[in-house]
Design a protein around this motif. Structure first.
Motif, PDB file in Angstrom:
ATOM      1  N   ALA A  21      36.383 -20.944  61.941  1.00  0.00           N
ATOM      2  CA  ALA A  21      34.971 -20.623  62.146  1.00  0.00           C
ATOM      3  C   ALA A  21      34.405 -21.510  63.241  1.00  0.00           C
ATOM      4  O   ALA A  21      34.861 -22.630  63.467  1.00  0.00           O
ATOM      5  N   ALA A  22      33.445 -20.979  63.922  1.00  0.00           N
ATOM      6  CA  ALA A  22      32.817 -21.735  64.997  1.00  0.00           C
ATOM      7  C   ALA A  22      32.210 -23.012  64.420  1.00  0.00           C
ATOM      8  O   ALA A  22      31.651 -23.004  63.324  1.00  0.00           O
ATOM      9  N   GLN A  32      28.746 -23.311  62.315  1.00  0.00           N
ATOM     10  CA  GLN A  32      28.327 -22.012  61.793  1.00  0.00           C
ATOM     11  C   GLN A  32      27.794 -22.151  60.366  1.00  0.00           C
ATOM     12  O   GLN A  32      26.809 -21.527  60.017  1.00  0.00           O
ATOM     13  N   PHE A  33      28.442 -22.976  59.556  1.00  0.00           N
ATOM     14  CA  PHE A  33      27.956 -23.181  58.192  1.00  0.00           C
ATOM     15  C   PHE A  33      26.576 -23.824  58.203  1.00  0.00           C
ATOM     16  O   PHE A  33      25.678 -23.413  57.465  1.00  0.00           O
ATOM     17  N   SER A  73      24.396 -23.651  60.553  1.00  0.00           N
ATOM     18  CA  SER A  73      23.447 -22.673  61.070  1.00  0.00           C
ATOM     19  C   SER A  73      23.041 -21.690  59.988  1.00  0.00           C
ATOM     20  O   SER A  73      21.855 -21.374  59.828  1.00  0.00           O
ATOM     21  N   ARG A  74      23.998 -21.205  59.222  1.00  0.00           N
ATOM     22  CA  ARG A  74      23.700 -20.279  58.120  1.00  0.00           C
ATOM     23  C   ARG A  74      22.851 -20.963  57.049  1.00  0.00           C
ATOM     24  O   ARG A  74      21.972 -20.350  56.465  1.00  0.00           O
ATOM     25  N   GLN A  86      19.335 -21.064  58.292  1.00  0.00           N
ATOM     26  CA  GLN A  86      18.737 -19.739  58.205  1.00  0.00           C
ATOM     27  C   GLN A  86      18.335 -19.416  56.768  1.00  0.00           C
ATOM     28  O   GLN A  86      17.277 -18.859  56.518  1.00  0.00           O
TER      29      GLN A  86
END
Length: 180
Positions: free
Chosen positions: A8-9, A12-13, A15-16, A19
């Motif tokens: 995974a980028a 990303q975790f 960022s999620r 959000q």
């Protein structure tokens, strides 16, 4: 997972997670979660079987249909609090009423667990209020005042002083009226 599977980028975790926190902050999330969880014990206990060794304890009561209806409605109200935040007052009051009705109709409100979760979640939903949107500062408000000159309402130093004591009798002094 194989060695060729791309990772995974990075970030990303995180960022999620940001959000989700932003989404959660704009609605009565915890109230919806408690109301949703309140329906589970109300539905489960009349239909669940308890196994004690070789002994099976089944709760066969006429409250089965009412438990199913009350529990399903509480689950739906909890989900609607998450995705339709404008129904928060209706859903909160309905959750409180369904929790109260579940005491005589659904095995003491799911052995009091579902009843308490419905009351607390409904109260949280009714009392939740959306936060105010942050207002961007204009360039005139962000500019520092000139040294030695009192700053008035028009920002040029010639109007009345900013009275921060809250004792001014003018109508718009610090958001208060003369009566308040």
């Amino acid at each position: 997972m194989s060695a060729e599977t791309p990772a995974a980028a990075p970030g990303q975790f995180a960022s999620r997670k940001r959000q989700f926190r932003a989404w959660r902050g704009t609605r009565p999330f915890w109230a919806g979660l408690l109301v949703l969880l309140s329906g589970i014990p109300i539905i489960y206990f009349p239909y669940g079987n308890l196994h004690l060794g070789h002994l099976t304890l089944a709760m066969g009561t006429p409250a089965g249909a009412s438990s199913l209806i009350i529990g399903a409605l509480l689950v739906v109200l909890g989900i609607s609090l998450w995705f339709q935040k404008h129904v928060r007052v209706f859903a909160g009051v309905a959750a409180i009423l369904l929790g109260l009705v579940s005491i005589p109709m659904a095995n003491m409100g799911g052995f009091v667990v579902g009843f308490l979760l419905a009351l607390v979640g409904g109260a949280m939903a009714v009392s939740w209020a959306p936060g105010a949107e942050p207002q961007p500062e204009s360039a005139a408000e962000a500019a520092p005042a000139t040294a030695g000159a009192p700053v008035g309402r028009d920002g040029n130093g010639t109007a009345e002083f900013n009275d921060l004591s809250g004792t001014s009798l003018t109508k718009e002094a610090n958001g208060r009226h003369s009566a308040g």
